[in-house]
Design a protein around this motif. Structure first.
Motif, PDB file in Angstrom:
ATOM      1  N   LYS A  42       0.821  -1.156   0.088  1.00 19.51           N
ATOM      2  CA  LYS A  42       0.087   0.156  -0.008  1.00 19.51           C
ATOM      3  C   LYS A  42       0.815   1.292   0.153  1.00 19.51           C
ATOM      4  O   LYS A  42       1.848   1.248   0.374  1.00 19.51           O
ATOM      5  N   VAL A  43       0.340   2.565  -0.476  1.00 19.29           N
ATOM      6  CA  VAL A  43       1.038   3.616  -0.539  1.00 19.29           C
ATOM      7  C   VAL A  43       0.069   4.599  -0.087  1.00 19.29           C
ATOM      8  O   VAL A  43      -1.160   4.548  -0.643  1.00 19.29           O
ATOM      9  N   ILE A  44       0.303   5.265   1.228  1.00 20.21           N
ATOM     10  CA  ILE A  44      -0.724   6.088   1.584  1.00 20.21           C
ATOM     11  C   ILE A  44      -0.194   7.577   1.475  1.00 20.21           C
ATOM     12  O   ILE A  44       0.779   7.863   2.289  1.00 20.21           O
ATOM     13  N   GLU A  45      -0.858   8.489   1.192  1.00 21.07           N
ATOM     14  CA  GLU A  45      -0.339   9.865   1.137  1.00 21.07           C
ATOM     15  C   GLU A  45      -1.166  10.674   1.924  1.00 21.07           C
ATOM     16  O   GLU A  45      -2.518  10.662   1.850  1.00 21.07           O
ATOM     17  N   LEU A  46      -0.475  11.076   2.981  1.00 24.07           N
ATOM     18  CA  LEU A  46      -1.189  12.199   3.905  1.00 24.07           C
ATOM     19  C   LEU A  46      -1.064  13.741   3.751  1.00 24.07           C
ATOM     20  O   LEU A  46       0.071  14.088   3.560  1.00 24.07           O
ATOM     21  N   ASP A  47      -2.089  14.411   3.816  1.00 26.88           N
ATOM     22  CA  ASP A  47      -1.772  15.894   3.989  1.00 26.88           C
ATOM     23  C   ASP A  47      -1.876  16.288   5.252  1.00 26.88           C
ATOM     24  O   ASP A  47      -2.874  15.934   6.032  1.00 26.88           O
ATOM     25  N   MET A  99      -2.175   5.227  -8.052  1.00 24.12           N
ATOM     26  CA  MET A  99      -3.111   6.084  -7.381  1.00 24.12           C
ATOM     27  C   MET A  99      -4.142   6.440  -8.047  1.00 24.12           C
ATOM     28  O   MET A  99      -4.191   6.485  -9.059  1.00 24.12           O
ATOM     29  N   VAL A 116      -6.285  12.095   3.075  1.00 24.01           N
ATOM     30  CA  VAL A 116      -5.433  10.932   2.765  1.00 24.01           C
ATOM     31  C   VAL A 116      -6.057  10.219   1.631  1.00 24.01           C
ATOM     32  O   VAL A 116      -7.230  10.237   1.001  1.00 24.01           O
ATOM     33  N   ARG A 117      -4.897   9.956   0.946  1.00 22.17           N
ATOM     34  CA  ARG A 117      -5.132   9.149  -0.479  1.00 22.17           C
ATOM     35  C   ARG A 117      -4.363   7.732  -0.429  1.00 22.17           C
ATOM     36  O   ARG A 117      -3.270   7.742   0.103  1.00 22.17           O
ATOM     37  N   GLN A 118      -5.293   6.683  -0.716  1.00 22.88           N
ATOM     38  CA  GLN A 118      -4.197   5.556  -0.611  1.00 22.88           C
ATOM     39  C   GLN A 118      -4.293   4.580  -1.859  1.00 22.88           C
ATOM     40  O   GLN A 118      -5.343   4.890  -2.767  1.00 22.88           O
ATOM     41  N   GLY A 119      -3.206   4.127  -2.255  1.00 23.67           N
ATOM     42  CA  GLY A 119      -3.078   3.492  -3.559  1.00 23.67           C
ATOM     43  C   GLY A 119      -2.272   2.242  -3.310  1.00 23.67           C
ATOM     44  O   GLY A 119      -2.114   1.752  -2.445  1.00 23.67           O
TER      45      GLY A 119
END
Lengths: 79, 79
Positions: free
Chosen positions: A40-45, B8, B36-39
Motif C-alpha cells: 500500500k502507499v498512503i499519501e497524507l496531507d 494512485m 488521505v489518499r491510498q493506492g
C-alpha cells in the motif's frame, strides 16, 4: 506538508496477491516476471509545520493503524 | 532488475478508503490530518537486462492489468 507511507509485507511473508498478479501477467503473455510483491502507499496531507514532529506523528500512525507491524514493514517520507 | 509501480486514484476521484483512514486517524487522536489518499505499490522482479525495454514492458503491464486507467494513474520506476 505532505507525507508518503509505503507499507509492504515483510520478506518471507507469503504474498498471495503478488502471486496472483504474477500468474495473471504470465497469462497475458508477460514472461520474465520472476516475482511480484504488492503493498500500500498512503499519501497524507498534514497541517503540521515542523518536519521532525510530522515524521514522528506519521510513524505513530503507522504503528497504530496504517501498518500491521507483525507482518508488514513501513517507510515514511516527508515530502 | 527490479521495477516499482505506484498506482494512485486520479485527482478528483473519490477515495472512500482514504476517507475511512482519515476518519480512523481522527478517532485515534491524530488531529491535523487534512487528507488521505491510498493506492497500490507493486514491486516486480524482472529478468530483463535492457532498462528501456523493461520500462516499456512494465508500462504495458500497467495498461493491461496493474492499473484501471479510467480512474487510476500509475508511475513506473526502474530500480
Amino acid at each position: 506538508m505532505k507525507a508518503r507511507v509505503t507499507v509492504m509485507l515483510k520478506t518471507g511473508v507469503l504474498d498471495p496477491q503478488g502471486e496472483a498478479v504474477r500468474h495473471a501477467l504470465g497469462t497475458l503473455g508477460f514472461s520474465g516476471v520472476t516475482g511480484v510483491r504488492q503493498g500500500k502507499v498512503i499519501e497524507l496531507d498534514l497541517d503540521a509545520s515542523d518536519r521532525a514532529k510530522a515524521e514522528a506523528d506519521v510513524k505513530a500512525m503507522c504503528e497504530k493503524l496504517l501498518a500491521n507491524t507483525v507482518i508488514e514493514s513501513y517507510r515514511v517520507e516527508i515530502l
